[in-house]
Write an enzyme that holds these catalytic residues in place. Sequence first.
Site, PDB file in Angstrom:
ATOM      1  N   ASN A 110      41.110  32.936  55.174  1.00  0.00           N
ATOM      2  CA  ASN A 110      41.439  32.568  56.660  1.00  0.00           C
ATOM      3  C   ASN A 110      40.085  32.327  57.283  1.00  0.00           C
ATOM      4  O   ASN A 110      39.960  32.953  58.262  1.00  0.00           O
ATOM      5  CB  ASN A 110      42.057  34.679  56.767  1.00  0.00           C
ATOM      6  CG  ASN A 110      41.138  35.700  55.812  1.00  0.00           C
ATOM      7  OD1 ASN A 110      39.947  35.290  55.275  1.00  0.00           O
ATOM      8  ND2 ASN A 110      42.239  37.209  57.000  1.00  0.00           N
ATOM      9  N   ARG A 126      36.198  40.466  66.388  1.00  0.00           N
ATOM     10  CA  ARG A 126      37.594  40.292  65.764  1.00  0.00           C
ATOM     11  C   ARG A 126      38.794  39.891  66.868  1.00  0.00           C
ATOM     12  O   ARG A 126      39.619  39.668  66.244  1.00  0.00           O
ATOM     13  CB  ARG A 126      38.226  42.031  65.405  1.00  0.00           C
ATOM     14  CG  ARG A 126      36.822  42.696  64.042  1.00  0.00           C
ATOM     15  CD  ARG A 126      37.282  43.340  63.544  1.00  0.00           C
ATOM     16  NE  ARG A 126      38.483  43.772  62.493  1.00  0.00           N
ATOM     17  CZ  ARG A 126      38.967  43.562  61.344  1.00  0.00           C
ATOM     18  NH1 ARG A 126      38.277  43.242  60.935  1.00  0.00           N
ATOM     19  NH2 ARG A 126      40.512  43.768  61.072  1.00  0.00           N
ATOM     20  N   HIS A 143      35.125  35.864  58.108  1.00  0.00           N
ATOM     21  CA  HIS A 143      34.551  37.851  58.594  1.00  0.00           C
ATOM     22  C   HIS A 143      34.159  38.870  59.556  1.00  0.00           C
ATOM     23  O   HIS A 143      33.022  37.866  60.216  1.00  0.00           O
ATOM     24  CB  HIS A 143      34.799  37.993  56.856  1.00  0.00           C
ATOM     25  CG  HIS A 143      34.160  38.839  56.989  1.00  0.00           C
ATOM     26  ND1 HIS A 143      34.503  40.390  56.824  1.00  0.00           N
ATOM     27  CD2 HIS A 143      32.874  39.872  57.616  1.00  0.00           C
ATOM     28  CE1 HIS A 143      34.468  41.886  56.406  1.00  0.00           C
ATOM     29  NE2 HIS A 143      33.336  41.571  57.180  1.00  0.00           N
ATOM     30  N   ARG A 173      41.528  31.947  63.532  1.00  0.00           N
ATOM     31  CA  ARG A 173      42.143  32.193  62.434  1.00  0.00           C
ATOM     32  C   ARG A 173      44.108  30.801  62.724  1.00  0.00           C
ATOM     33  O   ARG A 173      44.410  30.880  61.879  1.00  0.00           O
ATOM     34  CB  ARG A 173      42.663  33.724  61.669  1.00  0.00           C
ATOM     35  CG  ARG A 173      41.805  34.199  60.830  1.00  0.00           C
ATOM     36  CD  ARG A 173      41.457  35.847  60.458  1.00  0.00           C
ATOM     37  NE  ARG A 173      40.591  35.778  59.515  1.00  0.00           N
ATOM     38  CZ  ARG A 173      40.482  36.853  59.265  1.00  0.00           C
ATOM     39  NH1 ARG A 173      41.045  38.370  59.747  1.00  0.00           N
ATOM     40  NH2 ARG A 173      39.413  37.707  58.515  1.00  0.00           N
ATOM     41  N   THR A 190      44.725  39.288  60.036  1.00  0.00           N
ATOM     42  CA  THR A 190      44.368  39.005  58.792  1.00  0.00           C
ATOM     43  C   THR A 190      44.835  37.583  58.260  1.00  0.00           C
ATOM     44  O   THR A 190      44.453  36.730  57.540  1.00  0.00           O
ATOM     45  CB  THR A 190      44.288  40.034  58.031  1.00  0.00           C
ATOM     46  OG1 THR A 190      43.562  41.080  58.364  1.00  0.00           O
ATOM     47  CG2 THR A 190      44.034  40.064  56.134  1.00  0.00           C
ATOM     48  N   LYS A 244      33.892  32.054  55.960  1.00  0.00           N
ATOM     49  CA  LYS A 244      33.374  32.123  54.507  1.00  0.00           C
ATOM     50  C   LYS A 244      34.329  30.331  53.432  1.00  0.00           C
ATOM     51  O   LYS A 244      34.040  28.973  54.900  1.00  0.00           O
ATOM     52  CB  LYS A 244      35.327  32.665  54.122  1.00  0.00           C
ATOM     53  CG  LYS A 244      35.221  33.975  54.674  1.00  0.00           C
ATOM     54  CD  LYS A 244      36.661  34.112  54.237  1.00  0.00           C
ATOM     55  CE  LYS A 244      37.093  36.148  54.784  1.00  0.00           C
ATOM     56  NZ  LYS A 244      38.055  36.842  54.617  1.00  0.00           N
ATOM     57  N   PHE A 292      44.422  41.714  45.032  1.00  0.00           N
ATOM     58  CA  PHE A 292      44.157  40.745  45.644  1.00  0.00           C
ATOM     59  C   PHE A 292      42.237  40.387  45.431  1.00  0.00           C
ATOM     60  O   PHE A 292      42.130  39.824  45.303  1.00  0.00           O
ATOM     61  CB  PHE A 292      44.721  40.313  46.372  1.00  0.00           C
ATOM     62  CG  PHE A 292      44.213  41.622  47.751  1.00  0.00           C
ATOM     63  CD1 PHE A 292      42.592  41.353  48.252  1.00  0.00           C
ATOM     64  CD2 PHE A 292      45.337  41.949  48.122  1.00  0.00           C
ATOM     65  CE1 PHE A 292      42.514  42.092  48.864  1.00  0.00           C
ATOM     66  CE2 PHE A 292      44.529  43.092  49.574  1.00  0.00           C
ATOM     67  CZ  PHE A 292      43.055  43.627  49.516  1.00  0.00           C
TER      68      PHE A 292
HETATM   69  P1  ATP Z   1      38.055  40.228  56.424  1.00  0.00           P
HETATM   70  O1  ATP Z   1      37.345  41.757  56.221  1.00  0.00           O
HETATM   71  O2  ATP Z   1      37.276  39.119  55.944  1.00  0.00           O
HETATM   72  O3  ATP Z   1      37.111  40.155  57.995  1.00  0.00           O
HETATM   73  P2  ATP Z   1      40.304  41.079  57.311  1.00  0.00           P
HETATM   74  O4  ATP Z   1      39.040  42.876  57.585  1.00  0.00           O
HETATM   75  O5  ATP Z   1      41.326  40.312  58.335  1.00  0.00           O
HETATM   76  O6  ATP Z   1      39.347  40.449  56.308  1.00  0.00           O
HETATM   77  P3  ATP Z   1      41.082  42.636  54.869  1.00  0.00           P
HETATM   78  O7  ATP Z   1      42.311  43.569  54.626  1.00  0.00           O
HETATM   79  O8  ATP Z   1      39.659  43.269  55.059  1.00  0.00           O
HETATM   80  O9  ATP Z   1      41.432  41.863  56.049  1.00  0.00           O
HETATM   81  O10 ATP Z   1      40.862  41.940  53.686  1.00  0.00           O
HETATM   82  C1  ATP Z   1      39.698  41.130  52.796  1.00  0.00           C
HETATM   83  C2  ATP Z   1      40.549  40.465  53.135  1.00  0.00           C
HETATM   84  O11 ATP Z   1      41.532  39.908  51.999  1.00  0.00           O
HETATM   85  C3  ATP Z   1      41.031  39.173  53.961  1.00  0.00           C
HETATM   86  O12 ATP Z   1      40.861  38.020  54.742  1.00  0.00           O
HETATM   87  C4  ATP Z   1      42.080  38.578  52.858  1.00  0.00           C
HETATM   88  O13 ATP Z   1      40.905  37.503  52.351  1.00  0.00           O
HETATM   89  C5  ATP Z   1      42.017  39.058  51.965  1.00  0.00           C
HETATM   90  N1  ATP Z   1      43.360  39.683  51.154  1.00  0.00           N
HETATM   91  C6  ATP Z   1      43.740  40.814  51.430  1.00  0.00           C
HETATM   92  N2  ATP Z   1      44.507  41.732  51.533  1.00  0.00           N
HETATM   93  C7  ATP Z   1      45.713  40.514  50.404  1.00  0.00           C
HETATM   94  C8  ATP Z   1      46.576  40.842  50.321  1.00  0.00           C
HETATM   95  N3  ATP Z   1      47.080  41.291  50.439  1.00  0.00           N
HETATM   96  N4  ATP Z   1      46.445  39.069  49.291  1.00  0.00           N
HETATM   97  C9  ATP Z   1      45.823  38.463  49.242  1.00  0.00           C
HETATM   98  N5  ATP Z   1      44.460  38.708  49.806  1.00  0.00           N
HETATM   99  C10 ATP Z   1      44.623  39.435  50.573  1.00  0.00           C
HETATM  100  P1  ADP Z   2      39.784  42.015  58.166  1.00  0.00           P
HETATM  101  O1  ADP Z   2      39.239  40.408  57.670  1.00  0.00           O
HETATM  102  O2  ADP Z   2      40.667  41.332  59.600  1.00  0.00           O
HETATM  103  O3  ADP Z   2      38.924  42.527  58.720  1.00  0.00           O
HETATM  104  P2  ADP Z   2      40.295  43.474  56.144  1.00  0.00           P
HETATM  105  O4  ADP Z   2      38.714  43.763  55.854  1.00  0.00           O
HETATM  106  O5  ADP Z   2      41.514  44.396  55.752  1.00  0.00           O
HETATM  107  O6  ADP Z   2      41.058  42.054  57.344  1.00  0.00           O
HETATM  108  O7  ADP Z   2      40.381  42.543  54.644  1.00  0.00           O
HETATM  109  C1  ADP Z   2      39.456  41.533  54.598  1.00  0.00           C
HETATM  110  C2  ADP Z   2      39.947  40.472  53.930  1.00  0.00           C
HETATM  111  O8  ADP Z   2      41.107  40.309  53.045  1.00  0.00           O
HETATM  112  C3  ADP Z   2      41.219  39.273  54.862  1.00  0.00           C
HETATM  113  O9  ADP Z   2      40.044  38.789  55.891  1.00  0.00           O
HETATM  114  C4  ADP Z   2      42.002  38.670  53.559  1.00  0.00           C
HETATM  115  O10 ADP Z   2      40.851  37.824  53.470  1.00  0.00           O
HETATM  116  C5  ADP Z   2      41.807  39.494  52.506  1.00  0.00           C
HETATM  117  N1  ADP Z   2      43.009  40.410  52.430  1.00  0.00           N
HETATM  118  C6  ADP Z   2      43.357  41.521  53.162  1.00  0.00           C
HETATM  119  N2  ADP Z   2      44.369  41.682  52.869  1.00  0.00           N
HETATM  120  C7  ADP Z   2      44.864  40.599  52.799  1.00  0.00           C
HETATM  121  C8  ADP Z   2      46.371  40.507  51.437  1.00  0.00           C
HETATM  122  N3  ADP Z   2      47.526  41.707  52.261  1.00  0.00           N
HETATM  123  N4  ADP Z   2      45.777  39.893  51.616  1.00  0.00           N
HETATM  124  C9  ADP Z   2      45.792  38.410  51.269  1.00  0.00           C
HETATM  125  N5  ADP Z   2      44.315  38.900  51.949  1.00  0.00           N
HETATM  126  C10 ADP Z   2      44.204  39.470  52.048  1.00  0.00           C
HETATM  127 MG    MG Z   3      38.358  43.325  56.603  1.00  0.00          MG
END
Ligand code: ATP
Ligand code: ADP
Ligand code: MG
Length: 137
Positions: A112, A85, A115, A102, A91, A9, A57
């Site tokens: 973070n 992962r 992805h 991370r 996350t 990212k 968010f």
């Molecule tokens: P990614 O999809 O980016 O690999 P992720 O799967 O760990 O990350 P997701 O739940 O898919 O997390 O959330 C996508 C991204 O949205 C997270 O990586 C995080 O940056 C952001 N994100 C997720 N939850 C929150 C939240 N509650 N507040 C702010 N940002 C969040």
């Molecule tokens: P991951 O990146 O582990 O696949 P998710 O797909 O659930 O997690 O979330 C995608 C991204 O959304 C996260 O990497 C993170 O950047 C953001 N994200 C998810 N959940 C949160 C959260 N609770 N607060 C802030 N960012 C979040």
């Molecule tokens: Mg995700």
Amino acid sequence: EELSFIMIKPDGVQRGLISDIIARFERKGYKLVGIKVLVPTQALAAKHYAEHDGKPFFPKLVNFLSSGPVVAMVWEGKSVVKYGRTMIGATNPLASSPGTIRGDYGIDTGRNIIHGSDSVEALAAKHYAEHDGKPFF
Ligand code: ATP
Ligand code: ADP
Ligand code: MG
């Protein structure tokens, strides 16, 4: 072989973590089969994170992802989706173990670093089916 979409990212790129992240996947034994640097449009960012549309968010997430260059990659190898992962960590970087990407480099959930696909199906749907089976090209 299994494929996973992995994306560094904008914060990871800005902080100079590209080579470290690529090295981790290479040393594990995975094979890099596609790579592209791009600045995602807001539309592409929203599509990438469509599963989060409507969450509080979401607007910040989309703005952040389109705020600068990302490194989009496809990595190949045994169980690369699930183990990728594991290498990335949780996350919330503060819930990620040291030794994960991370866990080693991040503090904020919203920044973070990286992805990773959460399922083979998600990868296929998001990045392959609509590109004639060819990522990025
Ligand atoms: P990614 O999809 O980016 O690999 P992720 O799967 O760990 O990350 P997701 O739940 O898919 O997390 O959330 C996508 C991204 O949205 C997270 O990586 C995080 O940056 C952001 N994100 C997720 N939850 C929150 C939240 N509650 N507040 C702010 N940002 C969040
Ligand atoms: P991951 O990146 O582990 O696949 P998710 O797909 O659930 O997690 O979330 C995608 C991204 O959304 C996260 O990497 C993170 O950047 C953001 N994200 C998810 N959940 C949160 C959260 N609770 N607060 C802030 N960012 C979040
Ligand atoms: Mg995700």
